[in-house]
Design a protein around this motif. Sequence first.
Motif, PDB file in Angstrom:
ATOM      1  N   VAL A   1      48.502  87.056  49.886  1.00  0.00           N
ATOM      2  CA  VAL A   1      47.824  86.935  48.721  1.00  0.00           C
ATOM      3  C   VAL A   1      46.212  87.196  48.726  1.00  0.00           C
ATOM      4  O   VAL A   1      45.544  86.310  49.689  1.00  0.00           O
ATOM      5  CB  VAL A   1      48.069  85.270  48.070  1.00  0.00           C
ATOM      6  CG1 VAL A   1      47.460  85.306  46.726  1.00  0.00           C
ATOM      7  CG2 VAL A   1      49.507  85.144  48.058  1.00  0.00           C
ATOM      8  N   GLY A   2      45.845  88.006  48.064  1.00  0.00           N
ATOM      9  CA  GLY A   2      44.419  88.571  48.306  1.00  0.00           C
ATOM     10  C   GLY A   2      44.405  89.508  49.593  1.00  0.00           C
ATOM     11  O   GLY A   2      43.526  89.839  50.239  1.00  0.00           O
ATOM     12  N   GLY A   3      45.686  90.529  49.774  1.00  0.00           N
ATOM     13  CA  GLY A   3      45.671  91.178  50.790  1.00  0.00           C
ATOM     14  C   GLY A   3      45.147  92.585  50.841  1.00  0.00           C
ATOM     15  O   GLY A   3      44.830  93.270  51.924  1.00  0.00           O
ATOM     16  N   SER A   4      44.265  92.648  49.658  1.00  0.00           N
ATOM     17  CA  SER A   4      43.554  94.001  49.676  1.00  0.00           C
ATOM     18  C   SER A   4      42.031  93.914  50.021  1.00  0.00           C
ATOM     19  O   SER A   4      41.256  94.553  49.996  1.00  0.00           O
ATOM     20  CB  SER A   4      43.486  94.624  48.137  1.00  0.00           C
ATOM     21  OG  SER A   4      42.744  93.886  47.216  1.00  0.00           O
ATOM     22  N   GLY A   5      41.644  92.314  50.108  1.00  0.00           N
ATOM     23  CA  GLY A   5      40.299  92.104  50.588  1.00  0.00           C
ATOM     24  C   GLY A   5      39.906  92.333  51.966  1.00  0.00           C
ATOM     25  O   GLY A   5      40.783  92.832  52.732  1.00  0.00           O
ATOM     26  N   PHE A   6      38.831  91.919  52.438  1.00  0.00           N
ATOM     27  CA  PHE A   6      38.236  92.248  53.828  1.00  0.00           C
ATOM     28  C   PHE A   6      39.183  91.671  54.903  1.00  0.00           C
ATOM     29  O   PHE A   6      40.024  92.495  55.755  1.00  0.00           O
ATOM     30  CB  PHE A   6      36.935  91.571  53.907  1.00  0.00           C
ATOM     31  CG  PHE A   6      36.485  91.470  55.338  1.00  0.00           C
ATOM     32  CD1 PHE A   6      36.533  92.324  56.212  1.00  0.00           C
ATOM     33  CD2 PHE A   6      36.015  90.430  55.853  1.00  0.00           C
ATOM     34  CE1 PHE A   6      36.316  92.329  57.615  1.00  0.00           C
ATOM     35  CE2 PHE A   6      35.319  90.121  57.043  1.00  0.00           C
ATOM     36  CZ  PHE A   6      35.585  91.067  58.118  1.00  0.00           C
ATOM     37  N   ILE A   7      39.458  90.357  55.007  1.00  0.00           N
ATOM     38  CA  ILE A   7      40.549  89.800  56.040  1.00  0.00           C
ATOM     39  C   ILE A   7      41.878  90.175  55.701  1.00  0.00           C
ATOM     40  O   ILE A   7      42.569  90.516  56.490  1.00  0.00           O
ATOM     41  CB  ILE A   7      40.103  88.319  56.195  1.00  0.00           C
ATOM     42  CG1 ILE A   7      38.709  87.890  56.607  1.00  0.00           C
ATOM     43  CG2 ILE A   7      41.097  87.822  57.151  1.00  0.00           C
ATOM     44  CD1 ILE A   7      38.345  86.377  56.578  1.00  0.00           C
TER      45      ILE A   7
END
Length: 345
Positions: free
Chosen positions: A4-10
């Motif tokens: 969840v939030g997989g397109s962000g930096f980490i």
Amino acid sequence: MAIVGGSGFIGSNLADSLLSDGEPVLVIDNFSRPGVEQNLEWLAQKHGSHLGVETVDIRDQASLACALAPAKAIFHLAAQTAVTTSLADPAEDLDVNLKGTFNVLEAARRAGMPVIFASTNKVYGSLPQIGVREADDRYEPDDETIRANGVDETIGLDFCTPYGCSKGAADQYVLDYAKSYGLPTAVLRMSCIYGPRQFGTEDQGWVAHFLLSALSNRPITIYGDGKQVRDILHVSDAVAAYRSVLARIDDLKGQAFNLGGGPRNAVSLRALLSEIAAMTGRDIVLRHDTQRTGDQPFFVADTRKAEAALDWRAHVSWREGVCDLASWLLQHRLQPRSETARYVA
């Protein structure tokens, strides 16, 4: 595996690591942050059909539960990430960071899935109980143990700023779901993570921001005197920690771990700027402003608990990692030019 939030930096770095090992990954994101679509395009080009994507906002409980249903574990990295934004709009910060995390936990509880949560060192507040003294270019703790090892998980929570409150409350909810419901959850309280695929703004991702500004001949504003100390951790080491927690989640559920570069990778803002100037051969123009609300004069994570429990340690030294990030930024975030050769420390 759902990120969840997989397109962000980490998130994108974690997705790449899992996909490279043959693990199918579902990226769940609302793609609200400008530029993250570049990370998704990179993942799709590299990994093709092994990558799944769902455009969902974590505040939409029904859609989120539906998207997460096929997963076997959840890495929860989605968040409003800036202290400054939380001060400007605390209601949205609360809605995203706390209510969104609650929605993730409820979806996981119904399916019995593990949740690994990305928390922050901001849950410890501004750490007024840690006395500091000035050295040449940095603050250092009066306490010899903290000076040698960093701040450990027993220091006590002390939320400060809406961001600290929302992330801190979410941190505690994640841990409580292990206590109350037996859900296999764990929390990683991150210090400053940096590396490729980081966008780097003044409000979030300051290592990349310093580098981008220096490479683009833009002035850098320092809030306070620049003697603040942080332990910086390369994203490859952070990814290894996340994966190690999931691999051991049955033994580690309900626990929180500090995650940072530790004393070996502690650096003041002034020292990092000097290193960047030497590395790039640029004269950096500095501006100064007042210290920001909730800032910690000194935070270095004591990572001994994580090292022992995860069989993990930070492998990338901060100078090596900053060189790596500078080269990546030149190639991928700035116009190609002759300087794209890798910097040598």
